[in-house]
Structures are given as structure tokens and as C-alpha cells.
Design an enzyme around this catalytic site. Structure first.
Site, short mmCIF file in Angstrom:
data_model
loop_
_atom_site.label_atom_id
_atom_site.label_comp_id
_atom_site.label_asym_id
_atom_site.label_seq_id
_atom_site.Cartn_x
_atom_site.Cartn_y
_atom_site.Cartn_z
N ARG A 39 0.75 -1.27 -0.06
CA ARG A 39 0.04 0.15 0.06
C ARG A 39 1.05 1.25 -0.08
O ARG A 39 0.80 2.53 -0.19
CB ARG A 39 -1.11 -0.31 0.87
CG ARG A 39 -2.05 -1.48 0.97
CD ARG A 39 -3.28 -1.03 2.33
NE ARG A 39 -4.26 -1.88 1.62
CZ ARG A 39 -4.82 -1.75 2.15
NH1 ARG A 39 -4.85 -2.13 3.80
NH2 ARG A 39 -6.14 -2.64 1.81
N LYS A 203 -21.05 -16.73 0.75
CA LYS A 203 -22.14 -16.99 0.96
C LYS A 203 -23.42 -15.80 -0.03
O LYS A 203 -22.80 -14.76 -0.49
CB LYS A 203 -22.74 -15.72 2.60
CG LYS A 203 -22.68 -16.56 3.52
CD LYS A 203 -23.04 -16.12 5.08
CE LYS A 203 -21.97 -16.16 6.31
NZ LYS A 203 -21.46 -15.20 6.60
N GLY A 363 -10.07 -8.35 -2.62
CA GLY A 363 -10.46 -9.26 -1.26
C GLY A 363 -9.74 -10.69 -1.46
O GLY A 363 -8.85 -10.61 -1.93
N GLY A 386 -14.45 -4.19 -0.37
CA GLY A 386 -15.96 -3.45 -0.71
C GLY A 386 -15.87 -2.64 -1.31
O GLY A 386 -16.94 -2.65 -1.82
P1 AMP Z 1 -16.69 -14.34 0.06
O1 AMP Z 1 -15.42 -13.10 1.42
O2 AMP Z 1 -17.76 -14.69 -0.05
O3 AMP Z 1 -15.79 -13.64 -0.98
O4 AMP Z 1 -16.49 -15.54 0.95
C1 AMP Z 1 -14.97 -16.03 0.67
C2 AMP Z 1 -14.51 -17.76 1.52
O5 AMP Z 1 -15.55 -18.66 0.87
C3 AMP Z 1 -12.69 -18.12 1.05
O6 AMP Z 1 -13.07 -18.20 2.83
C4 AMP Z 1 -13.36 -19.24 0.92
O7 AMP Z 1 -12.98 -21.07 1.69
C5 AMP Z 1 -15.02 -19.45 1.29
N1 AMP Z 1 -16.12 -20.43 0.15
C6 AMP Z 1 -15.57 -20.95 -0.96
N2 AMP Z 1 -16.31 -22.00 -1.65
C7 AMP Z 1 -17.15 -22.27 -0.02
C8 AMP Z 1 -18.03 -23.48 -0.32
N3 AMP Z 1 -18.36 -24.27 -0.97
N4 AMP Z 1 -18.24 -23.71 0.77
C9 AMP Z 1 -18.69 -22.77 1.58
N5 AMP Z 1 -17.01 -22.46 2.05
C10 AMP Z 1 -16.92 -21.58 0.45
#
Ligand code: AMP
Length: 407
Positions: A39, A203, A363, A386
Site C-alpha cells: 500500500r 454466501k 478481497g 468492499g
Molecule cells: P467471500 O468473502 O464471500 O468472497 O468468501 C470467501 C470465502 O468463501 C473463502 O474463505 C472460501 O473458503 C469460502 N468458500 C468458497 N467456496 C465455498 C464453499 N463451497 N463452501 C464454503 N465456503 C466456501
């Protein structure tokens, strides 16, 4: 508001002027030592340009999340030292607990053209995150011109990102922010087509508006990761213990219908890597089986896309002229479950040199691309997870909206 028409540091006459630059110096620190300098490096072009122009360069940033005002462990003092070494010139650190106090005022008053001062952590003032007027005015009182180069904080209406601009005549974007706006702005406002977006991560609920908005803009949507299982269940699939959000089934049905009405394709996993239990620790060895993504046994969970899906997604990506990717395809923190994410990163990397634009939306996907060694093959890796997500949602970022358009 167009993201592509903002006044930049190239459009201002900074000679002899006091220029307040909002940087993103939110660097990781361990025992007072900076453990990742990316950064700081990313902020250098704007700072150097203003030094060369003969401006009086006053820098500010937040660092970490101090709770109730000043906390020594969140001081920007180590950044001043490192920045000084990198610029090869003194960076005067104004160590005021109130950020704009006697030290800052005296340091700014003593500045000559080309000098650099760094203020203390803006979050030492509790009003910072509430966009309070007094601190906004304090910051503005130090400068003639304001420059925002902190894309990672542009989705937040704070004193140092938004409030200050109400009391300064000229407010422009720095080079780092300009680069973000160029790539992300072009992709969402004026993409070369076919425009493919890839969404993953845990999610579906976290990315509802992103899915909706990108479905309007893109030609094709690829959905992997945990969020895919709610879509698959909405289509009648059996998803076992996979991450399904039953409250969002109807939303997913609506999105699938919307895609059909708009004539857009949504690609979902056709096969999945399944395991009996989520690995603990996350990188613990796991044994996987591959099954049809709509026939996951009741006692198993899908934690990555399978080989057929990797090929399917790679084929769709192959023809793209613009790609935006946000969210891993599986639990990429585990080497056995990183294969799907690797395959998608590789497919994007193979577009390198074809004239296609590949954008990683910060991210976890940015971390995955770095970790898997494909960073230098991407057109742009956003510095703001974000902020880029909010842009993909179609939101106006307050830290950008308040800056001046080009004359
Ligand atoms: P996000 O912050 O929503 O981009 O989510 C990232 C996280 O999603 C990472 O830590 C991954 O380990 C998790 N992830 C990806 N695919 C899956 C899955 N099929 N089931 C559970 N967690 C997942």
C-alpha cells in the site's frame, strides 16, 4: 455520475500549494514493523508527482480500527519512517493525538515547496467515521487542494474521504484511484463484449445486489463457490450439507428467471468436490470425491467446483473481452480445494496478451490470484474489496461522488 470524468492530479496546478492527500496506508503491522508494504508502494506515484510539481504535500490515512481515540499501536509513525526511506527525503511526522493539533499546524506552517508531512491516524479522532464537521474543517484548514488516492476507503463517507471536500475548493483523484476508476469504471459503464462476470465466495446473501446489477450489465454470469449451492437447490438440486441459504431460494429463482428474460446465460457448477466435514484447520488434508453438483449425498458438502466445471467455466472465459471476478470458486485456503479457483485464475491468465481486460475485484479473489502466482497476468487487481463490490452493485461511492469533475 461518471467515474471516468473526474479531475485528476494531472489537472491541478499544485505548485506552491498545500495539497492534502488521503492515502491508504492501512498496512499490516507486527510489533511496530510493517509486514506488507504494497500500500505504501502504491501511493508513491501520486506523492512523487506532487513533490516534483513543487507542492507542499500533506498526507493522511487511517490505520486499523482504534476504538475510542488514540492507541499507540495504531500510530502511523512507522509509515512515516518507511515512506521517508522510499522517497529518499524527510517525511515529517505530525504526532498529534487530535490529528490536526499544534504539531500538525506547526509542521505545515514550516513547509517549503516539495516538503512532505504525514498526519497521525485519522481514526484517532472518533468523529472521523461519523463524518463530523469539526474534524472535516480541521483537515480542510491545512490545505488548498484535496486529493483522494484511497480507493479502498471510497465507499465510506468519513471526514477524510468526504467531509473535508465540502470545505476545500478543489478536490481531485490521485493516480491509484484514477487507475481503479479507469478499469472498474470502464468495465461497468462501457465494457468490451462479451463481458463475463464470475462470482464466488461463501454466501449468496452478501452479494445479492452484485448479482442483480451485474446480470443487467454482463452478457454471461458464472457462479461458483459456496453461493452456487443456493442457486442449484433453487433449480431442484440435492445439495447435502453444502452452504445453502434457504431464505434466498426465491431470490435465486428470480435471478434465473431474469437471466432468461434478458437472454443472458448463468453458468453454475455441474460437478463438485465433496467432503464429509469442513476441514479444521482450514488447510488440513482432506479426501475429496467428485459428484454431480445436483446430487450431493445428505452427509457431504461441496467445497470446490469439479473438473468438468473447471473446463466448462474455462471455455466460457476463453471468448471474453472483459472479465470481472469476485470470490473464490471453493475453499481455496486448502490446497486440495483450491483447484477450481486455480483453474479459473489460469483461464483468466490465458487471456493475457489477447487484448481482453481481466479485473480482479479485491478481497479473497485478489489474495487467491496472488497466492496462485497469476497476479502479473491480470489487467487490474483492485485494491478495494468492499469499494469494488459496491461499484459492482451499481452504488455511487461517496468518496468519488464528492470529487470535482474535469472542467
Ligand atoms: P467471500 O468473502 O464471500 O468472497 O468468501 C470467501 C470465502 O468463501 C473463502 O474463505 C472460501 O473458503 C469460502 N468458500 C468458497 N467456496 C465455498 C464453499 N463451497 N463452501 C464454503 N465456503 C466456501
Amino acid at each position: 455520475m461518471s467515474l471516468l470524468n473526474k479531475k485528476t492530479v494531472d489537472d491541478i496546478n499544485a505548485k506552491g500549494k498545500r495539497v492534502l492527500v488521503r492515502c491508504d496506508f492501512n498496512v499490516p503491522l507486527k510489533d511496530g514493523v510493517i509486514t506488507d508494504e504494497n500500500r505504501i508502494n502504491a501511493a508513491l506515484p501520486t506523492i512523487q508527482k506532487l513533490i516534483n510539481d513543487g507542492a507542499k504535500v500533506i498526507l493522511c490515512s487511517h490505520l486499523g480500527k482504534p476504538k475510542n481515540g488514540p492507541e499507540a499501536k495504531f500510530s502511523l509513525a512507522p509509515v512515516a519512517k518507511r515512506l521517508s526511506e522510499k522517497l529518499g527525503k524527510e517525511v515529517v511526522f505530525a504526532a498529534d493525538d487530535t490529528v490536526v493539533g499544534d504539531n500538525a499546524r506547526a509542521a505545515v506552517a514550516a513547509m517549503k515547496d516539495g516538503d512532505v508531512v504525514l498526519l497521525e491516524n485519522t481514526r484517532f479522532r472518533p468523529e472521523e467515521t461519523k463524518n463530523g464537521e469539526a474534524f472535516s474543517k480541521d483537515l480542510a484548514s491545512l490545505c488548498d487542494i484535496y486529493v483522494n488516492d484511497a480507493f479502498g476507503a471510497a465507499h465510506r463517507a468519513h471526514c477524510s474521504t468526504v467531509g473535508v471536500t465540502a470545505f476545500v475548493k478543489e478536490a481531485a483523484v490521485g493516480y491509484l484511484m484514477g487507475k481503479e476508476l479507469k478499469y472498474l469504471g470502464n468495465a461497468v459503464e462501457n465494457p468490451a463484449r462479451p463481458f463475463v462476470t464470475i462470482l464466488g465466495g461463501a454466501k449468496v446473501a452478501d452479494k445479492l445486489n452484485v448479482i442483480d446489477n451485474l446480470l443487467n450489465k454482463a452478457d454471461t454470469l458464472i457462479i461458483g463457490g459456496g453461493m452456487a449451492y443456493t442457486f442449484l437447490k433453487a433449480q431442484g438440486g440435492k445439495e447435502g450439507l453444502s452452504l445453502v441459504d434457504d431464505e434466498k431460494l426465491e431470490y435465486c429463482e428470480n435471478m434465473l428467471d431474469k437471466a432468461e428474460i434478458l437472454g443472458k446465460e448463468i453458468y453454475l457448477p455441474v460437478d463438485s468436490a465433496i467432503v464429509s466435514a469442513f476441514p479444521d484447520p482450514i488447510d488440513a488434508p482432506v479426501t475429496v470425491e467428485y459428484v454431480d453438483s445436483k446430487s450431493i449425498p445428505d452427509d457431504k458438502m461441496g467445497l470446490d467446483i469439479g473438473v468438468k466445471t473447471q473446463e466448462l467455466f474455462a471455455n466460457v472465459i476463453k471468448g471474453a473481452k472483459t472479465v470481472i471476478w469476485n470470490g473464490p470458486m471453493g475453499v481455496f485456503e486448502n490446497p486440495t480445494l483450491a483447484k477450481g479457483t486455480y483453474a479459473v485464475a489460469e483461464a483468466l491468465a490465458s487471456l493475457h496478451g489477447t487484448g481482453a481486460t481481466t479485473i480482479i475485484g479485491g478481497g479473497d479473489s485478489a489474495a487467491a490470484v496472488q497466492q496462485l502466482g497469476f497476479a502479473d497476468k491480470m489487467t487490474h487487481i483492485s485494491t478495494g474489496g468492499g469499494a469494488s463490490l459496491e461499484l459492482f452493485e451499481g452504488k455511487v461511492l461517496p468518496g468519488i461522488a464528492c470529487l470535482n469533475d474535469k472542467d
